[in-house]
Design an enzyme around this catalytic site. Structure first.
Site, short mmCIF file in Angstrom:
data_model
loop_
_atom_site.label_atom_id
_atom_site.label_comp_id
_atom_site.label_asym_id
_atom_site.label_seq_id
_atom_site.Cartn_x
_atom_site.Cartn_y
_atom_site.Cartn_z
CB ILE A 37 -0.97 -0.02 1.22
CG1 ILE A 37 -2.12 0.95 1.02
CG2 ILE A 37 -0.23 0.24 2.52
CD1 ILE A 37 -3.22 0.79 2.06
CE1 TYR A 140 -0.89 -10.16 13.16
CE2 TYR A 140 -0.08 -11.45 15.01
CZ TYR A 140 0.05 -11.03 13.70
OH TYR A 140 1.09 -11.48 12.94
N1 LIG Z 1 7.30 -9.99 11.96
C1 LIG Z 1 6.84 -10.92 12.80
O1 LIG Z 1 7.40 -11.13 13.88
C2 LIG Z 1 5.63 -11.76 12.40
C3 LIG Z 1 5.27 -12.84 13.22
C4 LIG Z 1 4.14 -13.60 12.88
C5 LIG Z 1 3.46 -13.32 11.70
N2 LIG Z 1 3.84 -12.28 10.91
C6 LIG Z 1 3.04 -12.02 9.70
O2 LIG Z 1 3.89 -11.87 8.57
C7 LIG Z 1 3.34 -10.88 7.67
C8 LIG Z 1 4.37 -9.80 7.41
O3 LIG Z 1 4.78 -9.26 8.65
P1 LIG Z 1 5.87 -8.09 8.75
O4 LIG Z 1 6.56 -8.28 10.05
O5 LIG Z 1 6.67 -7.99 7.52
O6 LIG Z 1 4.89 -6.85 8.91
P2 LIG Z 1 5.16 -5.30 8.59
O7 LIG Z 1 4.19 -4.51 9.39
O8 LIG Z 1 6.63 -5.00 8.72
O9 LIG Z 1 4.78 -5.24 7.06
C9 LIG Z 1 3.45 -5.33 6.60
C10 LIG Z 1 3.36 -4.58 5.29
O10 LIG Z 1 1.99 -4.61 4.89
C11 LIG Z 1 1.70 -3.34 4.32
N3 LIG Z 1 0.25 -3.09 4.39
C12 LIG Z 1 -0.49 -2.66 5.44
N4 LIG Z 1 -1.77 -2.52 5.07
C13 LIG Z 1 -1.84 -2.89 3.77
C14 LIG Z 1 -2.89 -2.97 2.83
N5 LIG Z 1 -4.15 -2.60 3.14
N6 LIG Z 1 -2.62 -3.38 1.57
C15 LIG Z 1 -1.33 -3.74 1.23
N7 LIG Z 1 -0.29 -3.65 2.07
C16 LIG Z 1 -0.55 -3.25 3.33
C17 LIG Z 1 2.48 -2.34 5.14
O11 LIG Z 1 2.67 -1.13 4.43
C18 LIG Z 1 3.77 -3.11 5.42
O12 LIG Z 1 4.77 -2.80 4.47
C19 LIG Z 1 2.06 -10.38 8.34
O13 LIG Z 1 0.96 -11.08 7.81
C20 LIG Z 1 2.25 -10.72 9.80
O14 LIG Z 1 1.03 -10.90 10.45
C21 LIG Z 1 4.90 -11.50 11.23
#
Ligand SMILES: NC(=O)c1ccc[n+]([C@@H]2O[C@H](COP(=O)([O-])OP(=O)(O)OC[C@H]3O[C@@H](n4cnc5c(N)ncnc54)[C@H](O)[C@@H]3O)[C@@H](O)[C@H]2O)c1
Length: 313
Positions: A37, A140
């Site tokens: 986004i 979440y």
């Molecule tokens: N980082 C962790 O520790 C962790 C642990 C468990 C699960 N996850 C999952 O892994 C995935 C990625 O996590 P991350 O740590 O990279 O998160 P992050 O918050 O760093 O990145 C998420 C990205 O999604 C984008 N985003 C937000 N709303 C959006 C929308 N409406 N349309 C398109 N893009 C959008 C944001 O701009 C961001 O770049 C997520 O689904 C998260 O739930 C992450």
């Protein structure tokens, strides 16, 4: 050369920014489309995509003849708790758009990251098994558990191939964390390197499952490349590498920066952490697709402190 064209949603985030590089190395620069986004001026193979916009997703898939999707876009635990309605919209409508487009465009494989947040107060806290009670108390965790259910439903009823892991807290030096409850374990290294002190938003003995990003990226791609008939879990695999507390990270950092100090000011994220497992049993992932982590706490600490450069802070 590969005939795959891969779309990554939420690609600007903590995981996406590293996963896209790894996928491009394996599948070729032109065959991996990053989307988010938020704009990304430095990436020539990039599409702006709000994942709640199903029509735009459809257009991007059609235009680029996408064959696989890594669907990372979501709001994380801390951010979701502050805005539950928005979290539900992005995490659920976004996933639903991906699933519907998967069926419509015959997408061969989809990756959907779930989380240890699907577990709750009545899940076993130590070595939480693959199959056990899941009663998440954070919005979440509720959204991720519902997502797992949708993945299972589509796999069983619509013959899709949606693969998923329950990531623990992920730690990396390349990008700062994105609003989760395990973010302290990223921030602490940046602060150690820059200021030699850190104020932690969790209590000192809060144990949580964690993983270093290189393990997470390798595990993700290994799962996606595993033969489908070895995969017995139709919703989401437990994944684990290590479990530690803020006090233990502090001690690990002090082996390299002896005058590093920490103090504790727990906030609302303590309640989220208290509802999560302390360690995870990933034996089903190990049996099905040979999952094995390579980093423990001290090895990760060494690598983090070696690689963080203050310009990144
Ligand atoms: N980082 C962790 O520790 C962790 C642990 C468990 C699960 N996850 C999952 O892994 C995935 C990625 O996590 P991350 O740590 O990279 O998160 P992050 O918050 O760093 O990145 C998420 C990205 O999604 C984008 N985003 C937000 N709303 C959006 C929308 N409406 N349309 C398109 N893009 C959008 C944001 O701009 C961001 O770049 C997520 O689904 C998260 O739930 C992450």
């Amino acid at each position: 050369m590969t005939s795959e064209t891969i779309l990554v949603t939420g690609a600007n985030g903590q995981i996406g920014s590293e996963l896209v590089l790894a996928l491009r190395k394996n599948y070729g620069e032109d065959n991996v489309i990053a989307s988010d986004i938020r704009e990304n001026d430095t990436d020539s193979r990039f599409e702006i995509l709000d994942i709640t916009d199903g029509n735009k997703l459809h257009e991007i898939i059609q235009k680029n003849k996408v064959t696989q999707i890594y669907h990372l876009a979501a709001l994380l635990s801390g951010t979701s708790e502050k805005n539950p309605a928005l979290a539900w919209k992005i995490n659920m409508e976004g996933l639903f758009n991906v699933l519907e487009n998967t069926v419509q465009h015959n997408i061969s494989k989809v990756f959907f990251p779930s989380s240890i947040a699907v577990f709750g107060p009545n899940s076993p806290k130590i070595n939480t098994p693959q199959f056990c009670n899941t009663d998440p108390t954070s919005i979440y965790g509720i959204s991720k558990l519902a997502g797992e259910g949708w993945a299972r439903y589509y796999n069983l009823k619509k013959n899709t191939d949606i693969r998923s892991v329950r990531y623990p807290g992920l730690i990396s030096y390349k990008t700062k964390a994105g609003g989760g409850t395990t973010d302290y374990a990223v921030d602490i290294y940046f602060e150690a390197k820059e200021n030699k002190k850190y104020t932690c938003f969790l209590e000192e003995n809060t144990y949580l499952p964690m993983m270093y990003m290189p393990d997470a990226i390798r595990g993700t791609i290994d799962l996606m490349e595993a033969s489908k008939n070895t995969l017995t879990v139709k919703d989401s695999y437990n994944l684990s590498a290590m479990s530690f507390s803020p006090k233990e990270v502090c001690a690990s950092i002090q082996k390299i920066i002896p005058d590093f100090s920490i103090d504790y000011q727990p906030d609302f994220r303590q309640a989220i952490a208290n509802s999560w497992p302390q360690s995870i049993d990933a034996s089903v992932a190990s049996a099905d697709w040979n999952w094995k982590p390579q980093f423990d706490l001290d090895k990760m600490t060494e690598d983090m402190l070696k690689n963080i450069v203050i310009e990144n802070v």
